[in-house]
Design a protein around this motif. Sequence first.
Motif, short mmCIF file in Angstrom:
data_model
loop_
_atom_site.label_atom_id
_atom_site.label_comp_id
_atom_site.label_asym_id
_atom_site.label_seq_id
_atom_site.Cartn_x
_atom_site.Cartn_y
_atom_site.Cartn_z
N ASP A 1 0.83 -1.13 -0.01
CA ASP A 1 0.13 0.05 -0.04
C ASP A 1 0.78 1.14 0.16
OD1 ASP A 1 -2.13 1.72 0.30
OD2 ASP A 1 -3.37 0.09 1.39
N THR A 2 0.71 2.17 -0.89
CA THR A 2 1.34 3.56 -0.99
C THR A 2 0.67 4.33 -0.45
OG1 THR A 2 0.51 3.95 -3.14
CG2 THR A 2 2.65 2.86 -3.17
N LYS A 3 0.99 4.87 0.93
CA LYS A 3 0.19 5.73 1.64
C LYS A 3 1.17 6.99 1.93
CE LYS A 3 -3.54 3.58 2.90
NZ LYS A 3 -4.62 3.82 2.12
N GLY A 4 0.28 8.04 1.81
CA GLY A 4 1.05 9.27 2.04
C GLY A 4 0.64 9.86 3.56
N TYR A 5 -0.67 9.29 3.97
CA TYR A 5 -1.10 9.67 5.29
C TYR A 5 -1.91 8.37 5.91
CZ TYR A 5 -4.02 12.07 8.60
OH TYR A 5 -4.42 12.46 9.59
N LEU A 6 -1.70 8.17 6.98
CA LEU A 6 -2.27 6.75 7.56
C LEU A 6 -3.69 7.23 8.45
CD1 LEU A 6 0.75 4.76 9.03
CD2 LEU A 6 -0.43 4.58 6.65
N THR A 7 -4.76 7.05 7.68
CA THR A 7 -6.00 7.46 8.52
C THR A 7 -6.48 6.45 9.30
OG1 THR A 7 -7.42 6.15 6.71
CG2 THR A 7 -7.03 8.51 6.13
N GLU A 8 -7.22 6.96 10.11
CA GLU A 8 -7.60 6.00 11.32
C GLU A 8 -8.55 4.87 10.79
OE1 GLU A 8 -6.82 6.26 14.65
OE2 GLU A 8 -5.65 7.91 13.66
N VAL A 9 -9.21 5.11 9.65
CA VAL A 9 -10.17 3.82 9.26
C VAL A 9 -8.93 2.86 8.41
CG1 VAL A 9 -11.41 3.36 7.26
CG2 VAL A 9 -11.88 5.20 8.46
N TYR A 10 -7.86 3.36 7.75
CA TYR A 10 -6.81 2.56 7.30
C TYR A 10 -6.16 1.74 8.40
CZ TYR A 10 -2.37 0.79 5.78
OH TYR A 10 -1.31 -0.10 5.61
N LYS A 11 -5.77 2.27 9.70
CA LYS A 11 -5.24 1.77 10.66
C LYS A 11 -6.10 0.58 11.35
CE LYS A 11 -2.58 5.91 12.27
NZ LYS A 11 -2.51 6.80 13.21
N LEU A 12 -7.60 0.78 11.23
CA LEU A 12 -8.34 -0.09 11.74
C LEU A 12 -8.35 -1.30 10.74
CD1 LEU A 12 -10.39 -1.05 13.81
CD2 LEU A 12 -12.17 0.41 12.52
N LYS A 13 -8.42 -0.89 9.40
CA LYS A 13 -8.57 -2.02 8.27
C LYS A 13 -7.20 -2.79 8.53
CE LYS A 13 -12.08 -0.56 5.37
NZ LYS A 13 -12.59 -0.16 3.93
N LYS A 14 -6.08 -2.21 8.62
CA LYS A 14 -4.83 -2.88 8.89
C LYS A 14 -4.85 -4.04 9.85
CE LYS A 14 0.19 -2.51 9.11
NZ LYS A 14 1.23 -1.74 9.37
N LYS A 15 -5.33 -3.36 10.83
CA LYS A 15 -5.48 -4.26 12.23
C LYS A 15 -6.29 -5.50 11.72
CE LYS A 15 -6.03 -3.59 17.24
NZ LYS A 15 -6.39 -2.64 18.04
N LEU A 16 -7.28 -5.24 11.36
CA LEU A 16 -8.30 -6.52 10.99
C LEU A 16 -7.53 -7.45 9.95
CD1 LEU A 16 -11.65 -4.50 10.72
CD2 LEU A 16 -11.13 -6.15 12.37
N PHE A 17 -7.10 -6.76 9.01
CA PHE A 17 -6.15 -7.55 8.11
C PHE A 17 -5.20 -8.27 8.62
CE2 PHE A 17 -2.63 -8.22 5.22
CZ PHE A 17 -3.21 -8.56 3.94
N GLU A 18 -4.37 -7.71 9.28
CA GLU A 18 -3.36 -8.50 10.29
C GLU A 18 -3.95 -9.74 10.94
OE1 GLU A 18 -0.17 -7.96 9.59
OE2 GLU A 18 -0.15 -6.16 8.68
N TYR A 19 -5.02 -9.65 11.56
CA TYR A 19 -5.84 -10.62 12.51
C TYR A 19 -6.25 -11.69 11.40
CZ TYR A 19 -9.10 -12.95 15.31
OH TYR A 19 -9.98 -13.96 15.89
N LYS A 20 -6.99 -11.41 10.27
CA LYS A 20 -7.62 -12.31 9.58
C LYS A 20 -6.79 -13.20 8.60
CE LYS A 20 -11.34 -13.35 6.53
NZ LYS A 20 -12.73 -13.09 6.15
N TYR A 21 -5.55 -12.26 8.15
CA TYR A 21 -4.66 -12.91 7.00
C TYR A 21 -3.35 -12.96 8.00
CZ TYR A 21 -8.34 -11.83 4.01
OH TYR A 21 -9.57 -11.94 3.13
N GLU A 22 -3.29 -13.96 8.78
CA GLU A 22 -2.04 -13.98 9.83
C GLU A 22 -0.80 -14.29 8.68
OE1 GLU A 22 -2.69 -17.13 12.68
OE2 GLU A 22 -4.30 -16.16 13.33
#
Length: 111
Positions: free
Chosen positions: A83-104
């Motif tokens: 993911d090419t991010k210039g700014y880490l939004t709160e929604v992105y941070k939450l989705k990343k956390k869910l991603f990390e949990y589900k896709y170990e």
Amino acid sequence: MRNKYHNKKVEFDGIKFDSKKEMNRYKELKILERAGMIKDLELQPAFILIPSFKKNGKTYRKSSYIADFKYFDVEQEKIVVEDTKGYLTEVYKLKKKLFEYKYEDLEIKEL
């Protein structure tokens, strides 16, 4: 056209990108693909974080995370999600956390 994060949408090879940074990374990945260093390059791969469901008569839509790129790194023998991010939004941070949990077995490489 600029959005609230000040990135400018651009087009290359008939593909629309959300930013110049994302477009430049695509160009780099295409070179790596031609060199045989990566394969199976995908743009905008979607990962379901929460499937759609019903509760108390209400239907909830699925929640997904859409990355910029996904490919197989030949040397490391693993799938890479970028993911090419210039700014880490709160929604992105939450989705990343869910991603990390589900896709170990996968992780998001942020550029």
